[in-house]
Write an enzyme that holds these catalytic residues in place. Structure first.
Site: not given
Lengths: 156, 261
Positions: B198, B202, B206
């Site tokens: 994660s 992440r 992004n």
């Protein structure tokens, strides 16, 4: 998404950067910050203390001023009293002086009057003798009748 | 810039998403990712080190103030989340925050600017220049950070709790009965592995999405200027936020690793 050798390279770079940061970057900066915080805390404490000292000093000064005023008032009061006293004393002295002078004057007048009386007596005696001499002309011996004349003078 | 030789948008985007690389298969090295990330890391260390050397305890200069603000911000974040004593956590968090922030910031550099400069300097045609300047849009970069953190999580879990304690933590919860220990282990392993995944995905997701939108914007011609401005302004939010999230989650995970039940 292709995972490859780049990852290993980045991992090594990451480890090196973190170690460098841990050894040479973080400790001196935080040390400087903490030292400054301590200095500022000390400064604030000192200024607090100074403010308290100032307050105390002001209180003390006020108290001293009050005391000084009270003392000054006391001194003025005493001075007034003393003034009255001095005036009274002077008055008393002046009275005494006046009495003394009056007494001395009286005494002088008395002695002068006595002297004058004495002179007058003698002159009267002389005048009486002279008058008697004129009246009686030469028949009367001054030496023989001097005792009578002295008696007359003493009666004056 | 999209009009050169009737290049399609698809080709343009694909070209911009190709790394400058050498090697085949796993031995491939993305030189642009590696180069920019190391360069930005050195920029970070150079600035902070120069401040650390000249740091005065008296009235600080402007640069020292700025650096101290960042250091204090990171220090406060660590203090509020991590309650153990570990001299590694704060410098680690600082490195992650500033490094990721700098790498994310490369997103603001217009997508064609660096290839254009390189083309001008080297004389190579722009269609042959490969340069992805945002290292965090490369999963190699984000996974390297996440794996580094993951190794530390495992290291401190074992160091604080002992091997037995760590295994116990992985097997005896959430279900207390011994027959369910394998199930527990599978669940805990998922939790464990989800952390680096994660973390890495992440940040990568992004920034990759942001980069992709920049590239899309760059293909729409003259009107890209206001749109590009808006998207760049929006990144004022995304760039520090992603850096902060990565740092914060690192602290939280390491704090969990230090907790002995």
């Amino acid at each position: 998404m292709n995972i490859n050798m780049t990852l290993i390279g980045e991992l090594i770079a990451f480890v090196v950067f973190v170690i460098f940061c841990m050894k040479f970057v973080w400790p001196p900066i935080t040390a400087a910050i903490e030292a400054r915080q301590a200095t500022i805390a000390d400064g604030l404490a000192a200024s607090d203390r100074a403010a308290k000292d100032l307050e105390l000093a002001q209180e003390k000064a006020t108290a001293q001023l009050k005391e000084a005023k009270a003392q000054a008032a006391g001194i003025v009061e005493a001075a007034k009293k003393r003034e009255v006293q001095i005036i009274e004393e002077a008055a008393v002295k002046a009275h005494a002086e006046k009495d003394k002078i009056l007494a001395a004057g009286h005494a002088e007048i008395d002695t002068e009057r006595n002297q004058a009386k004495e002179e007058l007596r003698q002159q009267v005696a002389i005048l009486a003798v002279a008058g008697a001499e004129r009246i009686l002309e030469r028949s009367i011996d001054a030496a023989v009748h001097s005792d009578i004349l002295d008696k007359l003078v003493a009666e004056l | 810039m999209s009009a050169s030789a009737e290049l399609t948008s698809q080709d343009y985007i694909k070209h911009h998403l190709t790394n400058l690389s050498t090697g085949e298969g796993f031995m491939t090295v993305h030189w642009d990712t590696l180069g920019w990330s190391v360069f930005l890391g050195l920029v970070f260390l150079f600035i902070f080190r120069s401040v650390a050397v000249k740091a005065t305890t008296g009235v600080p200069g402007k640069l020292q103030c700025a650096v101290e603000m960042i250091v204090e911000f990171v220090g406060d974040s660590v203090k509020s989340t991590f309650h153990g004593h570990n001299p590694l956590i704060a410098p680690l968090a600082l490195t992650i925050f500033v490094w990721v922030l700098l790498m994310n910031s490369m997103d603001w550099v217009p997508v064609d600017l660096l290839p254009w400069i390189i083309s001008l300097v080297s004389g190579i045609e722009m269609s042959n220049v490969y340069m992805r300047a945002v290292p965090t849009t490369d999963p190699n970069m984000t996974f390297a950070l996440a794996i580094g953190v993951f190794i530390l999580i495992i290291y401190y879990s074992i160091k604080v709790k002992g091997v037995g304690g760590f295994i116990k933590e992985l097997t005896t919860q959430p279900f207390g009965h011994w027959s369910l220990y394998p199930v527990n282990f599978i669940l805990e392993m998922v939790t464990m592995l989800a952390r680096p995944l994660s973390l890495a995905l992440r940040l990568f997701g992004n920034l990759y999405a942001g980069e992709l939108i920049f590239l899309l914007i760059a293909t729409i011609g003259l009107y890209q200027l206001p749109v590009h401005f808006l998207w760049a302004a929006f990144h004022l939010l995304i760039i520090p936020l992603q850096a902060f999230i990565f740092m914060m989650l690192t602290i939280v995970y390491l704090s969990l690793a230090h907790e002995d039940h």
